[in-house]
Design a protein around this motif. Structure first.
Motif, PDB file in Angstrom:
ATOM      1  N   PHE A 167     138.344  17.899  39.176  1.00  0.00           N
ATOM      2  CA  PHE A 167     137.296  17.721  38.172  1.00  0.00           C
ATOM      3  C   PHE A 167     136.871  16.255  38.108  1.00  0.00           C
ATOM      4  O   PHE A 167     136.437  15.774  37.067  1.00  0.00           O
ATOM      5  N   THR A 168     136.975  15.548  39.202  1.00  0.00           N
ATOM      6  CA  THR A 168     136.626  14.128  39.235  1.00  0.00           C
ATOM      7  C   THR A 168     135.173  13.924  38.796  1.00  0.00           C
ATOM      8  O   THR A 168     134.258  14.541  39.336  1.00  0.00           O
ATOM      9  N   GLY A 169     134.980  13.069  37.783  1.00  0.00           N
ATOM     10  CA  GLY A 169     133.622  12.754  37.338  1.00  0.00           C
ATOM     11  C   GLY A 169     132.913  13.869  36.611  1.00  0.00           C
ATOM     12  O   GLY A 169     131.703  13.781  36.353  1.00  0.00           O
ATOM     13  N   ILE A 170     133.624  14.924  36.228  1.00  0.00           N
ATOM     14  CA  ILE A 170     132.989  16.020  35.498  1.00  0.00           C
ATOM     15  C   ILE A 170     132.581  15.533  34.106  1.00  0.00           C
ATOM     16  O   ILE A 170     133.194  14.630  33.531  1.00  0.00           O
ATOM     17  N   ARG A 171     131.526  16.136  33.552  1.00  0.00           N
ATOM     18  CA  ARG A 171     131.072  15.812  32.198  1.00  0.00           C
ATOM     19  C   ARG A 171     131.097  17.071  31.356  1.00  0.00           C
ATOM     20  O   ARG A 171     130.354  18.028  31.623  1.00  0.00           O
ATOM     21  N   LEU A 172     131.971  17.102  30.353  1.00  0.00           N
ATOM     22  CA  LEU A 172     132.074  18.237  29.450  1.00  0.00           C
ATOM     23  C   LEU A 172     131.521  17.835  28.095  1.00  0.00           C
ATOM     24  O   LEU A 172     131.979  16.848  27.497  1.00  0.00           O
ATOM     25  N   THR A 173     130.551  18.595  27.609  1.00  0.00           N
ATOM     26  CA  THR A 173     129.931  18.309  26.320  1.00  0.00           C
ATOM     27  C   THR A 173     129.913  19.583  25.479  1.00  0.00           C
ATOM     28  O   THR A 173     129.448  20.638  25.942  1.00  0.00           O
ATOM     29  N   GLU A 221     147.003  22.729  35.431  1.00  0.00           N
ATOM     30  CA  GLU A 221     148.221  22.290  36.088  1.00  0.00           C
ATOM     31  C   GLU A 221     147.901  21.690  37.456  1.00  0.00           C
ATOM     32  O   GLU A 221     147.245  22.318  38.281  1.00  0.00           O
ATOM     33  N   GLY A 222     148.360  20.447  37.664  1.00  0.00           N
ATOM     34  CA  GLY A 222     148.128  19.777  38.934  1.00  0.00           C
ATOM     35  C   GLY A 222     146.668  19.536  39.241  1.00  0.00           C
ATOM     36  O   GLY A 222     146.245  19.609  40.400  1.00  0.00           O
ATOM     37  N   CYS A 223     145.884  19.210  38.210  1.00  0.00           N
ATOM     38  CA  CYS A 223     144.435  19.022  38.382  1.00  0.00           C
ATOM     39  C   CYS A 223     144.062  17.543  38.257  1.00  0.00           C
ATOM     40  O   CYS A 223     144.769  16.753  37.629  1.00  0.00           O
ATOM     41  N   ARG A 224     142.912  17.173  38.831  1.00  0.00           N
ATOM     42  CA  ARG A 224     142.388  15.809  38.764  1.00  0.00           C
ATOM     43  C   ARG A 224     141.206  15.754  37.805  1.00  0.00           C
ATOM     44  O   ARG A 224     140.220  16.463  37.989  1.00  0.00           O
ATOM     45  N   PHE A 225     141.324  14.887  36.799  1.00  0.00           N
ATOM     46  CA  PHE A 225     140.239  14.630  35.850  1.00  0.00           C
ATOM     47  C   PHE A 225     139.902  13.147  35.828  1.00  0.00           C
ATOM     48  O   PHE A 225     139.465  12.622  34.805  1.00  0.00           O
ATOM     49  N   ASP A 226     140.108  12.441  36.942  1.00  0.00           N
ATOM     50  CA  ASP A 226     139.798  11.021  36.951  1.00  0.00           C
ATOM     51  C   ASP A 226     138.287  10.810  36.796  1.00  0.00           C
ATOM     52  O   ASP A 226     137.475  11.560  37.328  1.00  0.00           O
ATOM     53  N   TYR A 227     137.936   9.795  36.012  1.00  0.00           N
ATOM     54  CA  TYR A 227     136.529   9.447  35.721  1.00  0.00           C
ATOM     55  C   TYR A 227     135.784  10.588  35.021  1.00  0.00           C
ATOM     56  O   TYR A 227     134.544  10.616  35.026  1.00  0.00           O
ATOM     57  N   ALA A 228     136.502  11.511  34.418  1.00  0.00           N
ATOM     58  CA  ALA A 228     135.861  12.611  33.683  1.00  0.00           C
ATOM     59  C   ALA A 228     135.412  12.129  32.305  1.00  0.00           C
ATOM     60  O   ALA A 228     135.989  11.205  31.722  1.00  0.00           O
ATOM     61  N   SER A 229     134.389  12.768  31.776  1.00  0.00           N
ATOM     62  CA  SER A 229     133.866  12.432  30.454  1.00  0.00           C
ATOM     63  C   SER A 229     133.926  13.676  29.562  1.00  0.00           C
ATOM     64  O   SER A 229     133.302  14.692  29.867  1.00  0.00           O
ATOM     65  N   PHE A 230     134.725  13.597  28.477  1.00  0.00           N
ATOM     66  CA  PHE A 230     134.819  14.667  27.497  1.00  0.00           C
ATOM     67  C   PHE A 230     134.105  14.199  26.229  1.00  0.00           C
ATOM     68  O   PHE A 230     134.494  13.192  25.634  1.00  0.00           O
ATOM     69  N   THR A 231     133.070  14.924  25.807  1.00  0.00           N
ATOM     70  CA  THR A 231     132.345  14.588  24.588  1.00  0.00           C
ATOM     71  C   THR A 231     132.312  15.807  23.668  1.00  0.00           C
ATOM     72  O   THR A 231     131.838  16.881  24.050  1.00  0.00           O
TER      73      THR A 231
END
Length: 220
Positions: free
Chosen positions: A101-107, A117-127
């Motif tokens: 989920f690198t760079g994903i944007r959740l709004t 589990e074992g996931c990548r959320f680097d540079y993700a944006s949670f709003t």
């Protein structure tokens, strides 16, 4: 349905039999009881799409836009949501494993009974992401991500990498952060009000307090 326990959190998860699912390759308005494997949906626009009781394996949804709709009772494995924009969707009773989920944007996303589990959320944006039930991140990478105005009480972050994760106006009361490094968090202490830590994390918390209070520490 099956349950799993992370820390003191009990999460209700789907239990899908691949033999009962139809094979699907194209996104539609309603995907129910399907196996979607190695589908290339990169850059698609999904408006109001619901995926229910399905397995998504190796699906590439990167750089896509998904507004409205839901993921309900799904197993997601090795999927790529990098750079995707998720807005106004609900994710419930889902097990997500080894996905990016690198760079994903959740709004305005609602989470309930979800295990990452074992996931990548680097540079993700949670709003304004909200947990309406049990949510856990286990062995996940959350470095350089931003959480803003999120309501995630009682979530579990277990053995996660949180370096430079920025928290802004977040409600995490009751969250269990044991086993995750806090030293490089970018946050004021208010965002950690009411969380659960272990003794080994107290030096990291002291470091955050010195930063937040702009203290000067000098040798005698």
């Amino acid at each position: 349905m099956r349950t799993t326990i992370v820390g003191e959190l009990r999460i209700l998860l789907p239990e899908l039999d691949p033999d009962d699912l139809d094979t699907v390759s194209d996104p539609t308005d309603d995907l129910s009881e399907a196996t979607i494997e190695d589908a290339l949906w990169r850059g698609v626009t999904l408006d109001g799409v619901t995926v229910r009781g399905s397995r998504l394996v190796g699906v590439d949804v990167s750089e896509s836009s998904w507004e409205g709709g839901s993921l309900l009772g799904c197993e997601i494995t090795r999927a790529d949501f990098s750079g995707t924009r998720l807005s106004g969707i609900s994710i419930e009773r889902c097990a997500v494993t080894g996905s990016q989920f690198t760079g994903i944007r959740l709004t305005d996303v609602r989470l309930k009974d979800v295990l990452f589990e074992g996931c990548r959320f680097d540079y993700a944006s949670f709003t304004r992401v909200a947990a309406a039930g049990a949510v856990a991140f286990v062995d996940c990478l959350l470095t350089d991500a931003t959480w803003s105005s999120c309501r995630l009480p009682n979530i579990v972050l277990r053995s996660c990498q949180l370096a430079r994760l920025e928290l802004d106006s977040c409600h995490l009361r009751g969250a269990d952060l044991r086993g995750s490094g806090l030293y490089d968090l970018k946050t004021g202490l208010g965002n950690l009000h009411g969380v659960t830590l272990d003794e080994d994390q107290l030096p990291d918390l002291t470091h955050l307090a010195v930063q937040d209070l702009h203290l000067t520490v000098r040798k005698r």
